[in-house]
Design an enzyme around this catalytic site. Structure first.
Site, PDB file in Angstrom:
ATOM      1  N   GLU A 180     -11.198  67.324 -15.340  1.00 19.75           N
ATOM      2  CA  GLU A 180     -12.216  67.916 -15.059  1.00 19.75           C
ATOM      3  C   GLU A 180     -13.048  67.322 -13.983  1.00 19.75           C
ATOM      4  O   GLU A 180     -13.684  66.047 -14.370  1.00 19.75           O
ATOM      5  CB  GLU A 180     -12.829  68.444 -16.292  1.00 19.75           C
TER       6      GLU A 180
ATOM      7  N   ILE B   8     -13.531  40.346 -47.907  1.00 15.19           N
ATOM      8  CA  ILE B   8     -11.982  40.748 -47.860  1.00 15.19           C
ATOM      9  C   ILE B   8     -11.946  42.253 -48.091  1.00 15.19           C
ATOM     10  O   ILE B   8     -12.688  43.010 -49.053  1.00 15.19           O
ATOM     11  CB  ILE B   8     -11.407  40.040 -49.305  1.00 15.19           C
TER      12      ILE B   8
ATOM     13  N   ARG C 227      -6.017  77.455 -21.122  1.00 11.71           N
ATOM     14  CA  ARG C 227      -6.928  76.419 -21.304  1.00 11.71           C
ATOM     15  C   ARG C 227      -7.950  76.501 -22.131  1.00 11.71           C
ATOM     16  O   ARG C 227      -8.798  77.335 -22.108  1.00 11.71           O
ATOM     17  CB  ARG C 227      -7.555  76.126 -19.901  1.00 11.71           C
TER      18      ARG C 227
ATOM     19  N   GLU D   7     -15.176  72.823 -11.743  1.00 14.77           N
ATOM     20  CA  GLU D   7     -16.297  73.443 -11.991  1.00 14.77           C
ATOM     21  C   GLU D   7     -17.142  73.392 -10.832  1.00 14.77           C
ATOM     22  O   GLU D   7     -17.969  72.432 -10.844  1.00 14.77           O
ATOM     23  CB  GLU D   7     -16.652  72.936 -13.147  1.00 14.77           C
TER      24      GLU D   7
ATOM     25  N   ASP E  44     -10.491  50.624 -45.907  1.00 13.18           N
ATOM     26  CA  ASP E  44     -11.128  49.679 -46.796  1.00 13.18           C
ATOM     27  C   ASP E  44     -11.903  50.419 -48.072  1.00 13.18           C
ATOM     28  O   ASP E  44     -13.004  51.200 -47.743  1.00 13.18           O
ATOM     29  CB  ASP E  44     -11.766  48.850 -45.945  1.00 13.18           C
ATOM     30  N   TYR E  45     -11.474  50.564 -49.218  1.00 14.20           N
ATOM     31  CA  TYR E  45     -11.932  51.261 -50.196  1.00 14.20           C
ATOM     32  C   TYR E  45     -13.273  50.871 -50.601  1.00 14.20           C
ATOM     33  O   TYR E  45     -13.427  49.545 -50.697  1.00 14.20           O
ATOM     34  CB  TYR E  45     -10.966  51.239 -51.452  1.00 14.20           C
TER      35      TYR E  45
ATOM     36  N   ASP F 236     -17.094  68.321 -12.573  1.00 11.18           N
ATOM     37  CA  ASP F 236     -18.087  69.450 -12.427  1.00 11.18           C
ATOM     38  C   ASP F 236     -18.845  69.174 -11.013  1.00 11.18           C
ATOM     39  O   ASP F 236     -19.477  67.758 -11.081  1.00 11.18           O
ATOM     40  CB  ASP F 236     -18.952  69.125 -13.852  1.00 11.18           C
TER      41      ASP F 236
ATOM     42  N   ASN G 299      -9.016  42.967 -52.857  1.00  7.74           N
ATOM     43  CA  ASN G 299      -9.385  41.755 -52.258  1.00  7.74           C
ATOM     44  C   ASN G 299      -7.725  41.100 -51.682  1.00  7.74           C
ATOM     45  O   ASN G 299      -7.522  39.932 -51.928  1.00  7.74           O
ATOM     46  CB  ASN G 299      -9.696  40.649 -53.285  1.00  7.74           C
TER      47      ASN G 299
ATOM     48  N   ASP H 125      -9.753  18.399 -34.020  1.00  7.44           N
ATOM     49  CA  ASP H 125      -9.241  17.118 -34.048  1.00  7.44           C
ATOM     50  C   ASP H 125      -7.806  17.346 -34.187  1.00  7.44           C
ATOM     51  O   ASP H 125      -7.051  16.399 -34.166  1.00  7.44           O
ATOM     52  CB  ASP H 125      -9.546  16.383 -35.320  1.00  7.44           C
TER      53      ASP H 125
ATOM     54  N   HIS I 258     -22.579  66.103 -15.523  1.00  3.34           N
ATOM     55  CA  HIS I 258     -22.745  67.409 -16.534  1.00  3.34           C
ATOM     56  C   HIS I 258     -24.224  67.738 -16.044  1.00  3.34           C
ATOM     57  O   HIS I 258     -25.334  67.503 -16.628  1.00  3.34           O
ATOM     58  CB  HIS I 258     -22.861  66.623 -17.829  1.00  3.34           C
TER      59      HIS I 258
ATOM     60  N   SER J  28      -0.842  13.110 -45.861  1.00  5.93           N
ATOM     61  CA  SER J  28      -1.894  12.678 -45.016  1.00  5.93           C
ATOM     62  C   SER J  28      -3.349  13.465 -45.639  1.00  5.93           C
ATOM     63  O   SER J  28      -4.402  12.997 -45.070  1.00  5.93           O
ATOM     64  CB  SER J  28      -1.587  12.676 -43.694  1.00  5.93           C
TER      65      SER J  28
ATOM     66  N   HIS K  33     -11.450  66.884 -21.054  1.00  7.03           N
ATOM     67  CA  HIS K  33     -12.783  67.634 -20.663  1.00  7.03           C
ATOM     68  C   HIS K  33     -13.936  66.855 -20.310  1.00  7.03           C
ATOM     69  O   HIS K  33     -14.060  65.470 -20.682  1.00  7.03           O
ATOM     70  CB  HIS K  33     -13.179  68.420 -22.046  1.00  7.03           C
ATOM     71  N   ASN K  34     -14.595  67.083 -19.498  1.00  2.38           N
ATOM     72  CA  ASN K  34     -15.913  66.191 -18.788  1.00  2.38           C
ATOM     73  C   ASN K  34     -15.153  64.748 -18.756  1.00  2.38           C
ATOM     74  O   ASN K  34     -15.832  63.833 -19.008  1.00  2.38           O
ATOM     75  CB  ASN K  34     -17.050  66.082 -19.880  1.00  2.38           C
TER      76      ASN K  34
ATOM     77  N   SER L  80       3.428  14.758 -44.851  1.00  6.22           N
ATOM     78  CA  SER L  80       3.092  13.415 -44.562  1.00  6.22           C
ATOM     79  C   SER L  80       2.274  13.139 -45.673  1.00  6.22           C
ATOM     80  O   SER L  80       1.719  11.738 -45.638  1.00  6.22           O
ATOM     81  CB  SER L  80       2.494  13.204 -43.200  1.00  6.22           C
TER      82      SER L  80
END
Length: 739
Positions: free
Chosen positions: A337, A632, A530, A386, A687-688, A339, A658, A153, A352, A189, A307-308, A187
């Site tokens: 890479e 939280i 490499r 490769e 987050d502990y 292959d 929190n 609204d 692969h 309201s 790689h790959n 206001s």
């Protein structure tokens, strides 16, 4: 309609765009057999795309334009290519999302409708990317208003505000929340409209820690005059002589008040906007640009390597995809890479080998590499082949390489001369270098004729997922167990495609003993080495690349598809130098007579350790980990140092209960850095959880040499390495010499 859109002014454009994209029926395509109609529309905020199935009842999905990285036009995905005969290219487009979120392939009902979405979303992406700090914050506030206004609204009652606070990751008692609500409800309201909600947000986000810094340098407590701002930049931000000019630039860029600008002053709002900007971030702005010398031999650079590359998922059952090459190259990767295996229809395929990973056509891979090789960087791309193909399909590979890549492929000696050292990235701009098995000696390959005699270099320093290991090199660089077809065409003289190892005759990639650190560092001043993960793993995990960089290895290949610490380090190292994929090693790593060893950095002749002190002050708008309504986060910050063994260290703050919205720590973490030139600093927010492993919230990694001292914001990244604005950590950084 689209002609009208293109000829409109900016405001008219967005009005027409909202009208034209108010409702469209597009086909969402997942495969050749899965094509379903969805109703799409752009919401009134101009930044949110809404869609649903007509059979889904009230259910629908939304995504923000800020999540979209690019729009590809036509058949530019494997899915859309598979239906190319059914739907023409002018009906098709792909929305590409940041990070590892899957792309969205769509088919419009007419070319005009497709163009409206393609060009419209591109315009909205550009608008989102070019927002200034205030516009970005306004958009973020508007997004929260939309989320909180459940009954749509245009107003928020107190009940909706209470839910909003939970959504925004902040725990607040009802009395205080009602007090803030009443202050904003001018206001009276009992509800807040958007303007009042902006006021509510401003009250909610008042930052005492920034106000205190501001007060320390403001004479009247209301504004910073030019001289006062200069003083802050010189003393706190350690900018020295450039502070005077920079102060005026900051006022011009970030001060929202025109009267303050005319007075040559900065208000608290402008000061906070500066601190939250990229210029106020922990990363030196000048190091984001191409600031390094690019004319040195390739062996003097660290090179971003994959790689790959073809895999989107794990190496046993994952999907092979052209998208994986696109994403790697767009991230600045310069060594990919491929292959190659025999295809059943005579066309070589990439996957692969001996696993259940899907297959893609070699020809399509090369075409994709050609298109995307130089979008993120102009510097050379190394194509690491490769080769497991038969002689016949090697011939086909050579033809595709030559015909598709054309002049991009390095096919002759530079200047026609035998090089005395490896060429530089600058000399090889725009070139694709082929690293593959070589047939015959260097002299043979300089001749127009080739023999079928096989002579390979060992092309791997083999390692496992945790710690790469290597072997002593054989007396001759031979490996009789390698299956290499004796194909003179693929060895590339008849097609004039010389392998990179032939062009640069010093390019030897061999195994070497890591036990002699100094010798390995010296070796890597001249030759390219490499490293890549062992193929014996059952997943696509990565090893820690820092150990390899410590001894100067250039091509340290990682699985880009696997998020985590290792890719955070890789992204952190290559975030500098315009993300071009090449980072110049420091001078003591380029000297062929260097005596540096990572195990004993104090023996370096210019050894100069530094003290790094980080005051972790506060956090801002940290994302929720658990999306349950009442959840939280309890955030903590950990700072991790990666570098030579003596520099490896971790320290963390306590956790705040929190409050993920505006937690305050004010805790200082201290480190001694023995080899600053090789150190990376990783900031992690978690987050502990007392009973189980902490949950990841965000991180940011950067080279120690790119850190700006002073009061700085660290803009956090997700696990995928994508931005999660406006989440950040506010710190005060001090770097001093160790006395």
């Amino acid at each position: 309609t689209w002609v009208l859109l293109k000829g409109s002014s900016e405001n008219e454009y967005y009005s027409l765009l909202l009208l034209y994209l108010k409702w469209s029926t597009l086909r969402k395509v997942k495969s050749r057999s899965w094509k379903k109609q969805r109703h799409f529309r752009l919401l009134e905020d101009g930044m949110t795309i809404w869609y649903k199935s007509r059979w889904a009842g009230k259910g629908h999905s939304t995504f923000s334009v800020t999540e979209v990285e690019a729009v590809r036009e036509g058949h530019q995905s494997e899915v859309l290519l598979s239906i190319a005969e059914e739907f023409s290219a002018d009906l098709c487009f792909t929305l590409v999302f940041h990070g590892r979120q899957g792309n969205l392939d769509l088919v419009a009902e007419s070319p005009e409708e497709a163009q409206a979405w393609i060009q419209g979303v591109r315009k909205l992406i550009h608008r989102a990317q070019t927002m200034d700090e205030k516009e970005r914050l306004d958009q973020w506030v508007w997004d929260w208003f939309q989320k909180a206004d459940k009954n749509k609204d245009g107003k928020m009652n107190f009940k909706e505000v209470r839910k909003l606070l939970k959504m925004m990751n902040v725990e607040m008692n009802e009395e205080h929340a009602l007090h803030l609500f009443t202050m904003a409800d001018k206001s009276q309201s009992g509800s807040l409209e958007i303007e009042q909600f902006v006021h509510f947000y401003k009250i909610l986000t008042q930052r005492d820690e920034v106000w205190k810094v501001f007060q320390d340098y403001s004479g009247d407590g209301e504004k910073l005059m030019l001289e006062e701002l200069e003083n802050f930049l010189r003393v706190e931000q350690q900018e020295g002589e450039q502070s005077a000019q920079h102060a005026q630039e900051l006022i011009d860029s970030y001060e929202p008040s025109e009267s303050a600008k005319k007075e040559g002053a900065m208000s608290l709002d402008g000061f906070q906007m500066y601190l939250c900007s990229q210029q106020g971030s922990i990363f030196k702005p000048e190091h984001r640009d191409l600031y390094q010398d690019m004319s040195q031999p390739l062996s003097h650079y660290f090179i971003s390597s994959s790689h790959n590359t073809y895999l989107l998922e794990n190496q046993l059952r994952g999907q092979s995809s052209l998208e994986a090459y696109i994403q790697a190259l767009k991230r600045g990767c310069r060594c990919v890479e491929v292959d190659c295996w025999d295809g059943s229809d005579g066309e070589p395929v990439v996957y692969h080998g001996h696993t259940l990973t899907s297959k893609i056509v070699f020809k399509d891979v090369i075409s994709t590499i050609k298109e995307y090789a130089f979008k993120a960087s102009d510097f050379p791309v190394i194509l690491s082949l490769e080769n497991h193909c038969s002689v016949e399909q090697q011939t086909i590979m050579a033809e595709h390489l030559s015909q598709i890549l054309g002049d991009m492929l390095l096919t002759t000696l530079l200047d026609g001369q035998v090089p005395q050292q490896l060429p530089s990235p600058q000399e090889l701009k725009g070139k694709i270098l082929l690293k593959a098995k070589k047939i015959g000696g260097f002299e043979d390959c300089l001749d127009e004729t080739m023999t079928d005699e096989v002579s390979d270099e060992e092309d791997i320093a083999n390692g496992d997922a945790e710690s790469p290991t290597v072997e002593n090199p054989p007396a001759e660089c031979m490996n009789e167990n390698d299956k290499v077809g004796a194909c003179s065409t693929f060895s590339l003289c008849s097609t004039k495609v010389y392998v990179f190892m032939t062009i640069c005759y010093t390019f030897l990639i061999i195994s070497i003993n890591l036990s002699s650190g100094t010798e390995f560092v010296q070796y890597n001043t001249r030759q390219l080495c490499r490293i890549y993960p062992s193929g014996l793993r059952t997943d696509s995990s990565n090893y820690n690349p820092q150990d390899m960089w410590n001894v100067g290895c250039q091509i340290v290949a990682l699985n880009f598809q696997t998020a985590g610490l290792e890719m955070d380090l890789n992204d952190g190292l290559f975030r500098q130098n315009h993300c071009c994929g090449y980072v110049l090693k420091h001078d003591f790593m380029r000297d062929g007579n260097t005596q540096f060893t990572p195990e004993k950095p104090e023996e370096r002749k210019d050894y100069r350790p530094l003290r790094l002190s980080i005051q972790v002050i506060s956090g801002q708008q940290l994302p929720k980990v658990n999306q349950k309504e009442g959840s939280i986060v309890d955030p903590l910050v950990r700072v991790e140092i990666y570098g030579v063994p003596q520099d490896q260290a971790k320290e963390e703050t306590s956790h705040i209960n929190n409050n993920g919205f505006n937690p305050v720590w004010n805790e200082t973490l201290n480190f001694i850095i023995h080899t600053p030139e090789l150190a990376l600093v990783r900031f992690v927010v978690e987050d502990y959880d007392k009973a189980s492993r902490n949950d990841f919230i965000g991180q940011f990694t950067l080279p120690f040499t790119c850190i700006q001292a002073g009061y700085r914001h660290i803009h956090l990244l997700s696990k995928d390495g994508t931005a999660i604005p406006p989440a950040s950590i506010f710190v005060n950084v001090s770097i001093t010499e160790l006395t």
